[in-house]
Design a protein around this motif. Structure first.
Motif, PDB file in Angstrom:
ATOM      1  N   LEU A  20     -30.912   7.652 -28.362  1.00 17.22           N
ATOM      2  CA  LEU A  20     -30.035   6.553 -27.928  1.00 17.22           C
ATOM      3  C   LEU A  20     -30.859   5.343 -27.491  1.00 17.22           C
ATOM      4  CD1 LEU A  20     -27.156   8.283 -25.898  1.00 17.22           C
ATOM      5  CD2 LEU A  20     -27.018   7.240 -28.168  1.00 17.22           C
ATOM      6  N   GLU A  21     -31.943   5.589 -26.789  1.00 17.55           N
ATOM      7  CA  GLU A  21     -32.800   4.474 -26.345  1.00 17.55           C
ATOM      8  C   GLU A  21     -33.343   3.704 -27.533  1.00 17.55           C
ATOM      9  OE1 GLU A  21     -34.548   6.083 -22.057  1.00 17.55           O
ATOM     10  OE2 GLU A  21     -35.589   6.564 -23.928  1.00 17.55           O
ATOM     11  N   ALA A  22     -33.692   4.438 -28.600  1.00 17.43           N
ATOM     12  CA  ALA A  22     -34.261   3.774 -29.783  1.00 17.43           C
ATOM     13  C   ALA A  22     -33.185   3.056 -30.593  1.00 17.43           C
ATOM     14  CB  ALA A  22     -34.961   4.810 -30.655  1.00 17.43           C
ATOM     15  N   LEU A  23     -32.032   3.707 -30.746  1.00 14.21           N
ATOM     16  CA  LEU A  23     -31.001   3.137 -31.627  1.00 14.21           C
ATOM     17  C   LEU A  23     -30.114   2.112 -30.925  1.00 14.21           C
ATOM     18  CD1 LEU A  23     -29.802   6.326 -33.576  1.00 14.21           C
ATOM     19  CD2 LEU A  23     -31.436   4.577 -34.315  1.00 14.21           C
ATOM     20  N   ARG A  24     -29.995   2.220 -29.636  1.00 11.52           N
ATOM     21  CA  ARG A  24     -29.110   1.337 -28.868  1.00 11.52           C
ATOM     22  C   ARG A  24     -29.883   0.806 -27.654  1.00 11.52           C
ATOM     23  NH1 ARG A  24     -27.022   2.120 -33.048  1.00 11.52           N
ATOM     24  NH2 ARG A  24     -24.874   2.789 -33.506  1.00 11.52           N
ATOM     25  N   LEU A  96     -22.541   9.081 -31.453  1.00  5.62           N
ATOM     26  CA  LEU A  96     -22.998   7.688 -31.507  1.00  5.62           C
ATOM     27  C   LEU A  96     -21.815   6.721 -31.611  1.00  5.62           C
ATOM     28  CD1 LEU A  96     -25.774   6.459 -31.410  1.00  5.62           C
ATOM     29  CD2 LEU A  96     -25.907   6.604 -33.899  1.00  5.62           C
ATOM     30  N   SER A  97     -20.839   7.073 -32.429  1.00 10.91           N
ATOM     31  CA  SER A  97     -19.689   6.168 -32.590  1.00 10.91           C
ATOM     32  C   SER A  97     -18.870   6.127 -31.299  1.00 10.91           C
ATOM     33  CB  SER A  97     -18.819   6.581 -33.780  1.00 10.91           C
ATOM     34  OG  SER A  97     -18.115   7.769 -33.495  1.00 10.91           O
ATOM     35  N   THR A  98     -18.848   7.217 -30.556  1.00 11.57           N
ATOM     36  CA  THR A  98     -18.153   7.219 -29.264  1.00 11.57           C
ATOM     37  C   THR A  98     -18.863   6.297 -28.289  1.00 11.57           C
ATOM     38  OG1 THR A  98     -17.459   9.511 -29.619  1.00 11.57           O
ATOM     39  CG2 THR A  98     -17.268   8.670 -27.372  1.00 11.57           C
ATOM     40  N   VAL A  99     -20.181   6.336 -28.304  1.00 11.07           N
ATOM     41  CA  VAL A  99     -20.965   5.422 -27.465  1.00 11.07           C
ATOM     42  C   VAL A  99     -20.640   3.972 -27.845  1.00 11.07           C
ATOM     43  CG1 VAL A  99     -23.317   4.592 -26.996  1.00 11.07           C
ATOM     44  CG2 VAL A  99     -22.853   7.041 -27.022  1.00 11.07           C
ATOM     45  N   ASP A 100     -20.589   3.708 -29.133  1.00 12.80           N
ATOM     46  CA  ASP A 100     -20.310   2.340 -29.599  1.00 12.80           C
ATOM     47  C   ASP A 100     -18.900   1.892 -29.216  1.00 12.80           C
ATOM     48  OD1 ASP A 100     -22.199   2.743 -32.704  1.00 12.80           O
ATOM     49  OD2 ASP A 100     -22.833   2.162 -30.681  1.00 12.80           O
TER      50      ASP A 100
ATOM     51  N   MET B  31     -36.449  12.052 -33.500  1.00 11.81           N
ATOM     52  CA  MET B  31     -37.609  11.965 -32.590  1.00 11.81           C
ATOM     53  C   MET B  31     -38.885  12.469 -33.273  1.00 11.81           C
ATOM     54  SD  MET B  31     -36.424  10.581 -29.855  1.00 11.81           S
ATOM     55  CE  MET B  31     -37.655  10.854 -28.567  1.00 11.81           C
ATOM     56  N   LEU B  32     -38.779  13.530 -34.064  1.00 12.42           N
ATOM     57  CA  LEU B  32     -39.963  14.051 -34.748  1.00 12.42           C
ATOM     58  C   LEU B  32     -40.445  13.054 -35.807  1.00 12.42           C
ATOM     59  CD1 LEU B  32     -39.086  17.857 -35.237  1.00 12.42           C
ATOM     60  CD2 LEU B  32     -40.518  16.820 -33.489  1.00 12.42           C
ATOM     61  N   GLU B  33     -39.498  12.446 -36.512  1.00 11.50           N
ATOM     62  CA  GLU B  33     -39.841  11.487 -37.561  1.00 11.50           C
ATOM     63  C   GLU B  33     -40.552  10.260 -36.996  1.00 11.50           C
ATOM     64  OE1 GLU B  33     -39.066  10.569 -41.037  1.00 11.50           O
ATOM     65  OE2 GLU B  33     -39.155  12.737 -41.350  1.00 11.50           O
ATOM     66  N   ARG B  34     -40.369   9.989 -35.726  1.00  7.86           N
ATOM     67  CA  ARG B  34     -41.038   8.833 -35.121  1.00  7.86           C
ATOM     68  C   ARG B  34     -42.525   9.106 -34.903  1.00  7.86           C
ATOM     69  NH1 ARG B  34     -38.264   6.131 -30.204  1.00  7.86           N
ATOM     70  NH2 ARG B  34     -38.715   4.195 -31.273  1.00  7.86           N
ATOM     71  N   GLU B  35     -42.883  10.360 -34.976  1.00  7.57           N
ATOM     72  CA  GLU B  35     -44.310  10.708 -34.833  1.00  7.57           C
ATOM     73  C   GLU B  35     -44.982  10.476 -36.181  1.00  7.57           C
ATOM     74  OE1 GLU B  35     -45.641  11.631 -31.927  1.00  7.57           O
ATOM     75  OE2 GLU B  35     -43.668  11.476 -30.988  1.00  7.57           O
ATOM     76  N   PRO B  36     -46.075   9.725 -36.237  1.00 10.46           N
ATOM     77  CA  PRO B  36     -46.677   9.374 -37.527  1.00 10.46           C
ATOM     78  C   PRO B  36     -47.198  10.582 -38.305  1.00 10.46           C
ATOM     79  CG  PRO B  36     -48.075   8.655 -35.708  1.00 10.46           C
ATOM     80  CD  PRO B  36     -46.804   9.135 -35.089  1.00 10.46           C
ATOM     81  N   ASP B  37     -47.502  11.666 -37.604  1.00 10.63           N
ATOM     82  CA  ASP B  37     -48.080  12.824 -38.306  1.00 10.63           C
ATOM     83  C   ASP B  37     -47.044  13.887 -38.649  1.00 10.63           C
ATOM     84  OD1 ASP B  37     -49.241  14.887 -35.572  1.00 10.63           O
ATOM     85  OD2 ASP B  37     -47.762  13.274 -35.563  1.00 10.63           O
ATOM     86  N   LEU B  38     -45.766  13.607 -38.399  1.00  6.26           N
ATOM     87  CA  LEU B  38     -44.726  14.602 -38.677  1.00  6.26           C
ATOM     88  C   LEU B  38     -43.704  14.020 -39.644  1.00  6.26           C
ATOM     89  CD1 LEU B  38     -44.005  15.919 -35.045  1.00  6.26           C
ATOM     90  CD2 LEU B  38     -45.650  16.808 -36.700  1.00  6.26           C
ATOM     91  N   ALA B  39     -43.235  14.838 -40.560  1.00  2.22           N
ATOM     92  CA  ALA B  39     -42.186  14.425 -41.499  1.00  2.22           C
ATOM     93  C   ALA B  39     -41.148  15.544 -41.569  1.00  2.22           C
ATOM     94  CB  ALA B  39     -42.780  14.178 -42.881  1.00  2.22           C
TER      95      ALA B  39
END
Lengths: 110, 233
Positions: A20-24, A96-100, B31-39
């Motif tokens: 949520l912090e990253a997306l919103r 997420l849509s509920t948050v929005d 959250m894992l995808e945000r780590e550069p070494d994880l996919a």
């Protein structure tokens, strides 16, 4: 909009709050241990609460709340300003849509 | 086999997530995808979906390094998937991420080949750390823990075989007596329900205690409930 996440287990709370912090980024995201839920609701007056077990304090003080996976059971209960939905499963897009929707409800005049 | 690379040129760790809680699995993937070494190369919410996802990966020539697996799935246990994955792909390592703390359940996962166990009370940092450590070849479950798990599972299997032998000795009439006991009936009421004399009911009860190798009716009831001989509504 102030969002309080006090759900468990911790891994759920961590990943949902982080996402949520990253997306919103416009939201104020706060977390608390489930045992601190009522005290933090009274202290912080969040607009939106995510918890594992809704309490009378949450129901009376939080305009929007989601009870997510109570006791690790699937599903959730969503209450958006009195409009309640019981869901057999809770997809993250729905969360997420509920948050929005909640955010819009605080921004737009009634 | 295609393998992503990090900015520094290292290989990305290819991760699969298996968990039916979508509102956990999807943010975890994010959250894992945000780590550069994880996919995150695959996600699934059920055993059936996981098997399909795995087939898809192999058909595309894509590998898998670490599977993060929940044990409680709607169509079975994650332990089944662990066994299948470990058999099909010796390179893939499994990290169990579960809300379970029941020893037998975790022991079965280790016996099936899980290389690490984390409880869902862990922080996201612990989860990413565990994935990296597994990929780096670190053993998160010690050999002693593996041996203990195998011992526990073997003991459970022996007890299950022994219980099955005992259950096979209980006659249909004796099962009726046990069910009546589970329904809260006393000897007189059991006799009335089964249309037998009080003496016959007591004889059945004595035989049941002897066959189940227990000392009391309560112990007999616990055994019967645990092994599904009776139901409690």
């Amino acid at each position: 909009m102030r969002v309080l996440l006090a759900n468990e287990p911790r891994a759920y709370r961590d990943v949902i709050s982080g996402t949520l912090e990253a997306l919103r980024p416009e939201l104020e995201i706060l977390t608390a241990e489930p045992g601190e839920l009522d005290a933090e609701v009274l202290r912080l007056s969040p607009h939106f609460v995510l918890c594992s077990r809704v309490t009378p304090v949450v129901e009376s003080r939080a305009p929007v709340w989601i009870e997510l996976y109570p006791d690790q059971a699937p599903g959730a209960v969503v209450d958006l300003r009195g409009e309640r939905e019981v869901l057999p499963e809770m997809r993250f897009e729905k969360l997420l849509s509920t948050v929005d929707r909640a955010r819009l409800s605080f921004v737009l005049p009634a | 086999m295609t393998q992503g690379r990090t900015a520094e040129g290292g290989e990305q760790t290819r991760v699969m997530l298996l968990d039916d809680h979508d509102s956990f699995r999807q943010p975890l993937a994010f959250m894992l995808e945000r780590e550069p070494d994880l996919a995150v190369v695959a996600e699934a919410g059920s055993l059936a979906d996981a098997r399909e996802a795995l087939i898809g990966l192999y058909e595309r020539g894509e590998g898998l390094d670490v599977a993060v697996v929940d044990l409680d799935l709607p169509d079975g246990s994650g332990t089944e998937f662990i066994s299948e994955l470990v058999r099909a792909n010796r390179r893939a390592l499994v990290l169990v991420l579960s809300a379970h703390s029941e020893q037998g359940c975790l022991a079965r996962a280790i016996e099936a080949g899980a290389a690490g166990i984390l409880h869902k009370s862990s922080r996201i940092g612990d989860i990413t750390d565990a994935v990296r450590r597994l990929r780096a070849g670190e053993q998160l479950v010690s050999p002693q823990e593996v041996m203990e798990a195998i011992r526990l599972v073997s003991r459970e299997r022996r007890e299950s075989v022994e219980a099955r032998r005992i259950i096979d000795e209980i006659t249909p009439r004796e099962k009726e007596v046990l069910q009546a006991l589970a329904d809260g009936l006393g000897d007189k009421e059991i006799s009335e329900r089964l249309s037998v004399s009080l003496g016959t009911t007591r004889t059945h009860m004595a035989n049941i205690l002897s066959k189940l190798e227990v000392q009391s009716r309560l112990q007999a009831l616990v055994f019967a409930l645990r092994h599904g001989i009776v139901r409690v509504d």
